[in-house]
Design a protein around this motif. Structure first.
Motif, mmCIF file in Angstrom:
data_model
loop_
_atom_site.group_PDB
_atom_site.id
_atom_site.type_symbol
_atom_site.label_atom_id
_atom_site.label_comp_id
_atom_site.label_asym_id
_atom_site.label_seq_id
_atom_site.Cartn_x
_atom_site.Cartn_y
_atom_site.Cartn_z
ATOM 1 N N ASN A 141 10.716 49.968 105.626
ATOM 2 C CA ASN A 141 9.366 49.167 104.993
ATOM 3 C C ASN A 141 9.528 47.734 105.392
ATOM 4 N N ALA A 142 10.879 47.318 105.270
ATOM 5 C CA ALA A 142 10.957 45.655 105.712
ATOM 6 C C ALA A 142 10.544 45.521 107.114
ATOM 7 N N GLU A 143 11.028 46.498 107.965
ATOM 8 C CA GLU A 143 10.894 46.465 109.449
ATOM 9 C C GLU A 143 9.327 46.616 109.848
ATOM 10 N N LEU A 144 8.632 47.518 109.014
ATOM 11 C CA LEU A 144 7.490 47.928 109.208
ATOM 12 C C LEU A 144 6.687 46.479 108.720
ATOM 13 N N LYS A 145 6.790 45.626 107.704
ATOM 14 C CA LYS A 145 6.211 44.573 107.297
ATOM 15 C C LYS A 145 6.347 43.609 108.386
ATOM 16 N N LYS A 146 7.454 43.410 109.210
ATOM 17 C CA LYS A 146 7.649 42.504 110.022
ATOM 18 C C LYS A 146 6.567 43.041 111.229
ATOM 19 N N TYR A 147 6.786 44.291 111.714
ATOM 20 C CA TYR A 147 5.932 44.929 112.616
ATOM 21 C C TYR A 147 4.378 44.433 112.545
ATOM 22 N N THR A 148 3.804 45.085 111.055
ATOM 23 C CA THR A 148 2.549 44.642 110.853
ATOM 24 C C THR A 148 2.060 43.468 111.003
ATOM 25 N N ALA B 27 0.599 50.540 112.464
ATOM 26 C CA ALA B 27 1.604 50.737 111.306
ATOM 27 C C ALA B 27 1.681 52.140 110.808
ATOM 28 N N GLN B 28 0.408 52.822 110.583
ATOM 29 C CA GLN B 28 0.358 54.184 110.037
ATOM 30 C C GLN B 28 0.923 55.045 111.315
ATOM 31 N N GLU B 29 0.588 55.042 112.229
ATOM 32 C CA GLU B 29 1.274 55.748 113.435
ATOM 33 C C GLU B 29 2.874 55.655 113.447
ATOM 34 N N LEU B 30 3.353 54.684 113.132
ATOM 35 C CA LEU B 30 4.699 54.315 112.981
ATOM 36 C C LEU B 30 5.341 55.184 111.731
ATOM 37 N N ILE B 31 4.627 54.933 110.756
ATOM 38 C CA ILE B 31 4.984 55.908 109.444
ATOM 39 C C ILE B 31 5.137 57.260 109.637
ATOM 40 N N LEU C 192 -13.643 39.282 110.423
ATOM 41 C CA LEU C 192 -12.849 39.598 111.669
ATOM 42 C C LEU C 192 -11.322 39.503 111.305
ATOM 43 N N ASP C 193 -11.109 38.875 110.458
ATOM 44 C CA ASP C 193 -9.325 38.577 110.197
ATOM 45 C C ASP C 193 -9.054 39.908 109.468
ATOM 46 N N ARG C 194 -9.906 40.523 108.685
ATOM 47 C CA ARG C 194 -9.932 41.829 108.182
ATOM 48 C C ARG C 194 -9.947 43.052 109.125
ATOM 49 N N LEU C 195 -10.545 42.967 109.961
ATOM 50 C CA LEU C 195 -10.716 43.840 111.300
ATOM 51 C C LEU C 195 -9.305 43.892 111.858
ATOM 52 N N VAL C 196 -8.891 42.666 112.198
ATOM 53 C CA VAL C 196 -7.580 42.455 112.771
ATOM 54 C C VAL C 196 -6.437 43.136 111.986
ATOM 55 N N ASN C 197 -6.575 42.974 110.638
ATOM 56 C CA ASN C 197 -5.465 43.311 110.066
ATOM 57 C C ASN C 197 -5.224 44.846 109.780
ATOM 58 N N GLN C 198 -6.951 45.658 109.909
ATOM 59 C CA GLN C 198 -6.788 46.835 109.669
ATOM 60 C C GLN C 198 -6.551 47.588 111.031
ATOM 61 N N LEU C 199 -6.760 46.774 112.294
ATOM 62 C CA LEU C 199 -6.281 47.333 113.556
ATOM 63 C C LEU C 199 -4.461 47.518 113.493
#
Length: 191
Positions: free
Chosen positions: A84-91, A56-60, A44-51
């Motif tokens: 990339n730093a902002e993207l990491k925070k966002y993710t 994040a891919q949409e933002l990229i 479930l944790d992996r699924l949350v990270n994938q979502l």
């Protein structure tokens, strides 16, 4: 008349409280909650990270081309690092926001379905299954095994997929051509 209405109101409140208490202590619903909670593990944790990663891919996809089109080449490296730093925070934030909804969504959508579709005995069997040491070990190991499988699958299929990409590129060149048409927008430069 007022006494009758007051008595009816009190009786209705007592019935509502009794029904709510009966629903809250329904053994089937409680067991369904337990089964749903037991299923939630590393997968479930992996699924949350994938979502979170999908968003994040949409933002990229949105901001990568904009950066390349608007930021001078000399400043693109720094802009890319900052994005990339902002993207990491966002993710990280998106993962936490999605993770906070897990219990609510599980309770509202999965628990009623489990309670409806499984008997009390079946729910007890499911709970025993998910509490077993072998399943706990499986749940802890599954992400690693899944990653290993995906890695081997990619390696095994890479030559055929690369060959198919070349076929697509050859067909695309015949359809689109290789030289930009007069007045056509230039594609973003490759890194």
């Amino acid at each position: 008349m007022k006494k009758l209405l007051a008595t009816i109101a009190i009786a209705a409140m007592a019935c509502t409280t009794t029904i709510a208490h009966a629903q809250a202590t329904d053994p089937k619903t409680e067991l369904a909650k337990k089964v749903v909670a037991l299923q939630q593990g590393p997968e479930l944790d992996r699924l949350v990270n994938q979502l979170a990663g999908v968003t994040a891919q949409e933002l990229i996809a949105k901001w990568g081309p904009k950066m390349e089109a608007t930021v001078p080449k000399a400043k693109q490296q720094k802009a890319s690092e900052d994005l990339n730093a902002e993207l990491k925070k966002y993710t990280d934030d998106a993962g936490q926001l999605i993770g906070k909804q897990v219990n609510k969504v599980s309770t509202e959508s999965l628990v009623p379905v489990y309670a409806e579709r499984f008997t009390l005995e079946e729910l007890q069997q499911l709970a025993a299954f998910f509490e077993s040491p072998a399943i706990k070990k499986y749940q802890a190991t599954a992400p690693e095994l899944g990653n290993l499988f995906v890695q081997k699958l990619v390696e095994a299929s890479r030559p055929e997929v690369v060959a198919r990409i070349k076929q697509f590129d050859d067909a695309a060149v015949k359809i689109v051509g290789t030289s930009p048409a007069p007045g056509a927008a230039k594609p973003p430069a490759k890194k």
